[in-house]
Design an enzyme around this catalytic site. Structure first.
Site, PDB file in Angstrom:
ATOM      1  N   LYS A 155       3.723 -15.703   3.167  1.00 30.85           N
ATOM      2  CA  LYS A 155       3.902 -16.300   1.838  1.00 30.85           C
ATOM      3  C   LYS A 155       5.255 -16.629   1.353  1.00 30.85           C
ATOM      4  CE  LYS A 155       1.460 -18.561  -1.614  1.00 30.85           C
ATOM      5  NZ  LYS A 155       0.832 -19.838  -1.365  1.00 30.85           N
ATOM      6  N   ASP A 180     -11.197  -8.917   7.228  1.00 29.52           N
ATOM      7  CA  ASP A 180     -12.500  -8.806   6.887  1.00 29.52           C
ATOM      8  C   ASP A 180     -13.068 -10.071   6.835  1.00 29.52           C
ATOM      9  OD1 ASP A 180     -12.274  -6.253   6.540  1.00 29.52           O
ATOM     10  OD2 ASP A 180     -12.571  -5.669   4.502  1.00 29.52           O
ATOM     11  N   ASP A 228      -2.541 -18.511   2.487  1.00 34.73           N
ATOM     12  CA  ASP A 228      -3.800 -19.439   1.971  1.00 34.73           C
ATOM     13  C   ASP A 228      -4.059 -20.138   2.806  1.00 34.73           C
ATOM     14  OD1 ASP A 228      -1.177 -20.183   1.457  1.00 34.73           O
ATOM     15  OD2 ASP A 228      -1.716 -21.019  -0.598  1.00 34.73           O
ATOM     16  N   ASP A 272      -5.280  -7.051   5.785  1.00 31.26           N
ATOM     17  CA  ASP A 272      -6.381  -6.410   5.296  1.00 31.26           C
ATOM     18  C   ASP A 272      -7.524  -7.141   4.988  1.00 31.26           C
ATOM     19  OD1 ASP A 272      -8.248  -4.454   4.435  1.00 31.26           O
ATOM     20  OD2 ASP A 272      -7.000  -3.776   2.667  1.00 31.26           O
ATOM     21  N   TYR A 297       0.931  -1.207  -0.017  1.00 29.52           N
ATOM     22  CA  TYR A 297       0.027  -0.021  -0.065  1.00 29.52           C
ATOM     23  C   TYR A 297       0.680   1.262   0.067  1.00 29.52           C
ATOM     24  CZ  TYR A 297      -3.963  -2.943   1.007  1.00 29.52           C
ATOM     25  OH  TYR A 297      -5.126  -3.910   1.171  1.00 29.52           O
TER      26      TYR A 297
END
Length: 351
Positions: free
Chosen positions: A189, A249, A221, A245, A142
């Site tokens: 990851k 959620d 994942d 992020d 970001y």
């Protein structure tokens, strides 16, 4: 205690839910003998409309001069639907996080006994869930270099992390784990991404400083999958900005509604407290928004100042409201739905 709190209502339903959190906080202050001075300031689309900037210098000055920040939500459809917009509300959020040094987003996910059957997941999968994500908030993709090349036909977003950024977030994760079940999961990851390998080796090097903490390392994942299978197998999870992020959620709906989950963003000097939901512009002004996430964020704010009884009093009132069906339409499930203001008033009365 005397508290000076910056009040950033923002856009959409932000002002409506913030109003209820202020009412509840003021009721707590009266009950326990505290004084709160609220310092309103503009941010998001409201600030763009007023001064052309989503996080004005004046707002920043108010935040810096305050003991903490209580924040609503930002965002407006006219910016979402305009890819060419040069100034966006969300830019103010990123700027605020960076300028205030809010590097650690604390996102708890827990269940409410009276709402277990309202979750999209089966009761037996979620019962007992009580986990906390610590998401790194001021680094990663970001904030990395981004742009276009080849005449706009190719786009790029760079993900960059320093060891120092990982260490300061991981330190908070280890410290939080020590106060809970002493279990920590580092989400990355590392089989593909170099930044994730930096995360993993940095956290591994810190294990010796916290010998009582059991540390697990899982790929993002796999965590995304296990969050909907056995979320109660996790306790404290740390991860980078983008992964956090998305995963937070995903985790937020376990409780039954995004309108129930609070959060905090912590820096070395100041902390900001906010609901995890967005500005929900479709509900603006309709008195249907769920204020409980913002009110529970206020509970986290009190606890941040060491006022545990005050935070617990808010949580107890919220739990009582939920068990007695004093809920907005997102949780009513065909039963009577109460308005945003009615829920706030009921909580104040019961406090």
């Amino acid at each position: 205690m005397i508290l000076n709190i910056a009040l950033l209502a923002g856009d959409g339903i932000g002002p409506e839910v913030i109003d209820q959190a202020v009412k509840v906080s003021d009721a707590i202050a009266v009950k326990y003998g505290h004084k709160i001075t609220w310092k309103p300031a503009l941010t998001g689309a409201a600030a763009i409309d007023a001064v052309g900037e989503p996080y004005p210098d004046e707002t920043h000055d108010i935040c810096v001069a305050s003991d903490a920040v209580l924040f609503g939500a930002i965002g407006h459809p006219r910016f979402d639907n305009d890819p060419s917009a040069k100034v966006r509300p969300e830019q103010g959020l990123l700027k605020m996080r960076k300028k205030l040094g809010l590097f650690a987003n604390v996102r708890p996910t827990f269940t409410f006994p009276s709402l277990l059957d309202k979750s999209p997941l089966k009761r037996e999968r979620i019962e007992g869930t009580d986990l906390v994500f610590l998401r790194e908030l001021t680094g990663g993709i970001y904030f990395g270099e981004k742009g276009r090349r080849d005449g706009g036909e190719t786009a790029f977003d760079n993900c960059v992390y320093t060891r120092k950024e990982v260490q300061r977030l991981a330190k908070k994760g280890f410290e939080l784990a020590m106060t809970r079940s002493k279990k920590l999961c580092c989400v990355d990851k590392a089989n593909v991404l170099e930044t994730s390998r930096l995360w993993r080796e940095t956290v591994q090097a810190m294990e010796k400083d916290y010998p009582e903490v059991e540390v697990a390392y899982e790929f993002v994942d796999a965590v995304a999958m296990r969050l909907v299978q056995w979320p109660n197998s996790y306790d404290v999870l740390i991860t980078e900005n983008l992964f956090g992020d998305i995963l937070t959620d995903e985790a937020s709906v376990i409780s039954g509604s995004m309108g129930l989950m609070p959060s905090a963003s912590m820096g070395s000097e100041i902390a900001l407290f906010e609901p995890i939901h967005g500005s929900y512009p479709q509900a603006t002004g309709l008195n249907i928004a769920n204020p409980m996430a913002t009110i529970l964020s206020a509970a986290m704010m009190f606890e941040h100042f060491g006022l545990q009884k005050e935070g617990e009093a808010i949580r107890a009132a919220v739990n009582k409201a939920l068990s007695e069906g004093i809920v907005t339409e997102d949780l009513a499930d065909g039963e009577k739905a109460y308005g945003t203001i009615e829920v706030g008033d009921w909580l104040v009365k019961n406090i």
